[in-house]
Motif scaffolding. Structure first.
Motif, PDB file in Angstrom:
ATOM      1  N   ILE A 118       0.838  -1.204   0.000  1.00  0.00           N
ATOM      2  CA  ILE A 118       0.000   0.000   0.000  1.00  0.00           C
ATOM      3  C   ILE A 118       0.878   1.262   0.000  1.00  0.00           C
ATOM      4  O   ILE A 118       0.640   2.202  -0.759  1.00  0.00           O
ATOM      5  CB  ILE A 118      -0.978  -0.018   1.202  1.00  0.00           C
ATOM      6  N   ILE A 119       1.932   1.242   0.819  1.00  0.00           N
ATOM      7  CA  ILE A 119       2.827   2.415   0.878  1.00  0.00           C
ATOM      8  C   ILE A 119       3.512   2.652  -0.468  1.00  0.00           C
ATOM      9  O   ILE A 119       3.529   3.775  -0.988  1.00  0.00           O
ATOM     10  CB  ILE A 119       3.877   2.241   2.011  1.00  0.00           C
ATOM     11  N   VAL A 120       4.039   1.577  -1.057  1.00  0.00           N
ATOM     12  CA  VAL A 120       4.730   1.705  -2.352  1.00  0.00           C
ATOM     13  C   VAL A 120       3.783   2.267  -3.408  1.00  0.00           C
ATOM     14  O   VAL A 120       4.131   3.167  -4.184  1.00  0.00           O
ATOM     15  CB  VAL A 120       5.303   0.333  -2.803  1.00  0.00           C
ATOM     16  N   VAL A 121       2.555   1.747  -3.430  1.00  0.00           N
ATOM     17  CA  VAL A 121       1.583   2.182  -4.439  1.00  0.00           C
ATOM     18  C   VAL A 121       1.271   3.672  -4.271  1.00  0.00           C
ATOM     19  O   VAL A 121       1.217   4.423  -5.246  1.00  0.00           O
ATOM     20  CB  VAL A 121       0.308   1.312  -4.355  1.00  0.00           C
ATOM     21  N   ILE A 122       1.090   4.092  -3.005  1.00  0.00           N
ATOM     22  CA  ILE A 122       0.795   5.511  -2.772  1.00  0.00           C
ATOM     23  C   ILE A 122       1.966   6.378  -3.259  1.00  0.00           C
ATOM     24  O   ILE A 122       1.777   7.394  -3.930  1.00  0.00           O
ATOM     25  CB  ILE A 122       0.478   5.773  -1.282  1.00  0.00           C
ATOM     26  N   LEU A 123       3.194   5.931  -2.943  1.00  0.00           N
ATOM     27  CA  LEU A 123       4.375   6.688  -3.388  1.00  0.00           C
ATOM     28  C   LEU A 123       4.444   6.761  -4.907  1.00  0.00           C
ATOM     29  O   LEU A 123       4.754   7.801  -5.481  1.00  0.00           O
ATOM     30  CB  LEU A 123       5.654   6.063  -2.830  1.00  0.00           C
ATOM     31  N   LEU A 124       4.120   5.633  -5.566  1.00  0.00           N
ATOM     32  CA  LEU A 124       4.202   5.599  -7.032  1.00  0.00           C
ATOM     33  C   LEU A 124       3.221   6.575  -7.677  1.00  0.00           C
ATOM     34  O   LEU A 124       3.455   7.062  -8.785  1.00  0.00           O
ATOM     35  CB  LEU A 124       3.953   4.179  -7.556  1.00  0.00           C
ATOM     36  N   CYS A 125       2.119   6.862  -6.988  1.00  0.00           N
ATOM     37  CA  CYS A 125       1.152   7.815  -7.541  1.00  0.00           C
ATOM     38  C   CYS A 125       1.802   9.188  -7.738  1.00  0.00           C
ATOM     39  O   CYS A 125       1.358   9.984  -8.561  1.00  0.00           O
ATOM     40  CB  CYS A 125      -0.045   7.986  -6.597  1.00  0.00           C
ATOM     41  N   PHE A 126       2.835   9.470  -6.918  1.00  0.00           N
ATOM     42  CA  PHE A 126       3.469  10.787  -6.998  1.00  0.00           C
ATOM     43  C   PHE A 126       4.762  10.786  -7.819  1.00  0.00           C
ATOM     44  O   PHE A 126       5.505  11.750  -7.796  1.00  0.00           O
ATOM     45  CB  PHE A 126       3.764  11.310  -5.585  1.00  0.00           C
ATOM     46  N   SER A 127       4.985   9.692  -8.552  1.00  0.00           N
ATOM     47  CA  SER A 127       6.253   9.635  -9.297  1.00  0.00           C
ATOM     48  C   SER A 127       6.286  10.676 -10.421  1.00  0.00           C
ATOM     49  O   SER A 127       7.355  11.037 -10.897  1.00  0.00           O
ATOM     50  CB  SER A 127       6.506   8.230  -9.839  1.00  0.00           C
ATOM     51  N   TYR A 128       5.133  11.232 -10.804  1.00  0.00           N
ATOM     52  CA  TYR A 128       5.116  12.254 -11.873  1.00  0.00           C
ATOM     53  C   TYR A 128       5.847  13.528 -11.430  1.00  0.00           C
ATOM     54  O   TYR A 128       6.231  14.343 -12.242  1.00  0.00           O
ATOM     55  CB  TYR A 128       3.676  12.559 -12.327  1.00  0.00           C
ATOM     56  N   LEU A 129       6.004  13.645 -10.106  1.00  0.00           N
ATOM     57  CA  LEU A 129       6.710  14.829  -9.616  1.00  0.00           C
ATOM     58  C   LEU A 129       8.206  14.732  -9.910  1.00  0.00           C
ATOM     59  O   LEU A 129       8.905  15.726  -9.958  1.00  0.00           O
ATOM     60  CB  LEU A 129       6.509  14.986  -8.103  1.00  0.00           C
ATOM     61  N   ILE A 130       8.690  13.467 -10.065  1.00  0.00           N
ATOM     62  CA  ILE A 130      10.127  13.275 -10.260  1.00  0.00           C
ATOM     63  C   ILE A 130      10.449  13.016 -11.728  1.00  0.00           C
ATOM     64  O   ILE A 130      11.399  13.560 -12.265  1.00  0.00           O
ATOM     65  CB  ILE A 130      10.630  12.093  -9.396  1.00  0.00           C
ATOM     66  N   ILE A 131       9.647  12.141 -12.352  1.00  0.00           N
ATOM     67  CA  ILE A 131       9.961  11.854 -13.757  1.00  0.00           C
ATOM     68  C   ILE A 131       8.928  12.512 -14.664  1.00  0.00           C
ATOM     69  O   ILE A 131       7.821  12.838 -14.227  1.00  0.00           O
ATOM     70  CB  ILE A 131      10.028  10.333 -14.048  1.00  0.00           C
TER      71      ILE A 131
END
Length: 658
Positions: free
Chosen positions: A271-284
């Motif tokens: 669940i934590i990883v998935v939530i973090l991945l939702c914000f990956s657009y901020l980095i890539i």
């Protein structure tokens, strides 16, 4: 995905299509999914038509899963069901309705199949409770009254017509019949039963000779019998069996415990990883929707559904298969442990042997007439109540066709030495050497030699004196079961290295039997506490050990062993309660089957875990890197769940190899 308490399930199930509602819902979900897909790709109808179809698919696919997840969340448990719903909702949010529906379809199909497997296994066991008929014919004076089982009382006499089921555990008081005991003990051949002659001084249920006993749920043969009820229905062997089997699931297997621990940590991490991945657009450099899409794909890929179901489905199928053979395995722990055993300790009496002394030798001396000799022994022994005397009298009568004339009198037991009586007004002595010496009867060297060689071979030997001289020798012995040798051979073929017999009898007796049936060693002169010490030592040297006994005098030793196996448990309460594995019949030959079945179950559990972890290990990195779309992730991931269930169901058809 396992630990759902099926109760929560059952009341929803019986809604529309009865028991199989869940399976039909999964199929309907699939149907609407395909319909939506066909509309979307092959027709020019507007988008909302295909969308409607997908939404209906969502309803059917998500219905049961949502109810279950909701019940768990209320209790504060997030588990795989929750991950799945989150993934489906996410897929809809990003417009991947087809993938979301596919996910729900395969997940609900896996779920439905799992419950189907569990129910099938439970049905094999539930069939036990349908064994006992609902009513019985009770004899009251000259009338016969049909009575519901619950109203039977101990001491009622029930009449059982030919080819009908027996309604209570009890003792046969009139009529002879052969009874099919397969439903309870797994014995394939009908067993001949006869009426008991008197109800006076009736021993405890488990000590009554099995040939007079009838169990609930067994099927009467061609003649009518009457049974004196000894146990009430809730206490009958069948009722206890069902209770045990329903508790079976509580004893989780070692593998199951491990997977549970793994899931407890794994789900929150996902669940934590998935939530973090939702914000990956901020980095890539990608849009929020692309990040969300990837996060949801990872969510699908990472759910350990197949893992959760891999062990319980195999354990239940294994237990159900054993139940069909008249073997009760209590839980995954016993099933898994049994598969890893290479050392077995056997209690001797009643396990490897018949448990009844048999007349083994009749030797007359000084040219004494054999028939006269047998007649004297029969007359004298028939007056004694000692089990050995009874065995001798019975065997002389049956094996040598000599009939009892009741001509001896004045029987007297001489403690620890033997008996004496008058026959034709002359004293007869039957007993050991000490008795003869006390009575000043000469025992020649040749007689002592004959005695010794028999004693060396484990026989119990008695001298017979008449008119102050020794006229012969008789010996008795508890003989090995006919099937013992073949069974032990089979056990060593399948890789059991040490087979040890524990007995309270003399070491000679142990050695003889060990030689006859092919044991690796025998330990004699053991009291129950000595047996416990032997098991302790074996556990220290061999790690795991199975103990096979009848569960009465060896209960402490059995409790200590890694897996305890009780023989002939249908008649004995103690054995049913204490043993991890109960062979309902007295058939020791079922032992290799159970060990092989346990190994097959272990193998299937391993395969299942390998498949389920393998799929997750490959899919998660691939989806995090965005190398696959949600559809493929769903197919691989859910496909593994379905494969795991089908793999486990193979156990229901398990056959012996030899």
């Amino acid at each position: 995905m396992n630990n759902h308490k099926t109760e929560a399930h059952n009341h929803n199930h019986n809604m529309i299509f009865g028991k199989k509602t869940e399976l039909y819902f999964a199929i309907l979900c699939g149907t609407f999914l395909i319909l939506g897909f066909v509309i979307e790709k092959l027709t020019n109808l507007s988008t909302w038509t295909s969308l409607t179809s997908y939404i209906i698919a969502y309803f059917f696919g998500g219905y049961f899963i949502s109810i279950e997840a909701f019940q768990k969340i209320r209790k504060g448990g997030f588990d795989i069901d929750f991950l799945m719903i989150a993934a489906a909702v996410g897929a809809a949010y990003i417009g991947s309705w087809a993938e979301g529906a596919l996910l729900l379809f395969l997940f609900s199909l896996g779920h439905a199949l799992e419950h189907y497997a569990m129910n099938k296994a439970k049905k094999a066991i539930k069939a036990l409770s349908d064994l006992s008929p609902k009513t019985a014919l009770v004899k009251k004076g000259n009338q016969i009254i049909e009575t519901v089982i619950e109203d039977l009382k101990i001491g009622d006499i029930i009449v059982v017509k030919p080819n009908t089921k027996i309604a209570a555990d009890g003792v046969i008081v009139s009529g002879n019949s052969s009874i099919n005991q397969a439903p309870i003990t797994g014995e394939s051949m009908p067993v001949d039963k006869t009426a008991i002659t008197t109800l006076e001084n009736l021993p405890e249920f488990k000590n009554i000779d099995k040939k007079h006993i009838a169990f609930t749920g067994t099927i009467n043969g061609d003649s009518s019998i009457q049974i004196h009820v000894l146990k009430l229905s809730h206490d009958s062997t069948v009722a206890r069996l069902i209770k045990m089997v329903s508790e079976v699931e509580t004893q989780k297997s070692p593998t199951q415990r491990l997977t549970k621990k793994f899931e407890k940590w794994y789900v929150p991490i996902v669940i934590i990883v998935v939530i973090l991945l939702c914000f990956s657009y901020l980095i890539i450099d990608e849009t929020f929707n692309e990040s969300l899409y990837r996060a949801i794909t990872v969510l699908v890929a990472a759910s350990p559904c197949a893992l959760a179901i891999s062990t319980p489905s195999a354990v239940l199928s294994g237990i159900a298969r054993a139940a069909q053979k008249g073997v009760l395995i209590k839980g995954g722990k016993a099933l898994e442990d049994l598969g890893s055993i290479t050392t077995i300790a056997f209690d001797k009496t009643g396990t490897l042997t018949e448990g009844k002394p048999k007349l083994t030798n009749v030797i007359t001396l000084n040219n004494f007439d054999e028939n006269k000799f047998l007649q004297i022994v029969l007359e004298v022994e028939s007056l004694s109540n000692h089990p050995l005397a009874k065995a001798i009298a019975k065997d002389i009568a049956t094996l040598h066709n000599i009939s009892f004339k009741n001509t001896a009198t004045n029987i007297e037991a001489i403690q620890g030495k033997g008996i004496t009586a008058l026959y034709e007004n002359t004293k007869v002595f039957i007993g050991n050497l000490k008795l003869m010496q006390d009575e000043a009867i000469t025992v020649t060297n040749s007689v002592t030699l004959k005695m010794d060689s028999l004693l060396q071979n484990g026989h119990t030997v008695m001298l017979v004196a008449f008119k102050k001289e020794i006229i012969g020798i008789i010996s008795v012995m508890d003989l090995p079961r006919k099937t013992a040798e073949a069974t032990l051979k089979k056990l060593s073929t399948i890789g059991i290295k040490r087979m040890i017999m524990l007995t309270g009898d003399h070491q000679n007796v142990g050695n003889t039997i060990a030689r006859q049936i092919g044991l690796t060693e025998a330990r004699g002169n053991l009291l129950p506490e000595d047996k416990v010490a032997v098991i302790k030592n074996l556990l220290a040297t061999d790690g795991k050990i199975a103990m096979v006994g009848d569960g009465v005098n060896d209960a402490p030793a059995m409790a200590l062993s890694t897996v305890s196996v009780a023989m002939g448990a249908a008649g004995s309460d103690v054995a049913l309660e204490t043993a991890d594995v109960a062979l309902m019949s007295d058939k020791i030959e079922n032992l290799p089957f159970v060990i092989e079945l346990s190994r097959a179950s272990k193998r299937i559990i391993k395969e299942n875990i390998f498949i389920s972890l393998g799929v997750v290990a490959i899919l998660v990195p691939v989806t995090i890197l965005g190398l696959t779309n949600i559809g493929l992730a769903v197919i691989f991931h859910e496909g593994s769940t379905v494969i795991v269930v089908l793999n486990a169901l193979r156990l229901l058809a398990y056959k012996e190899h030899l």
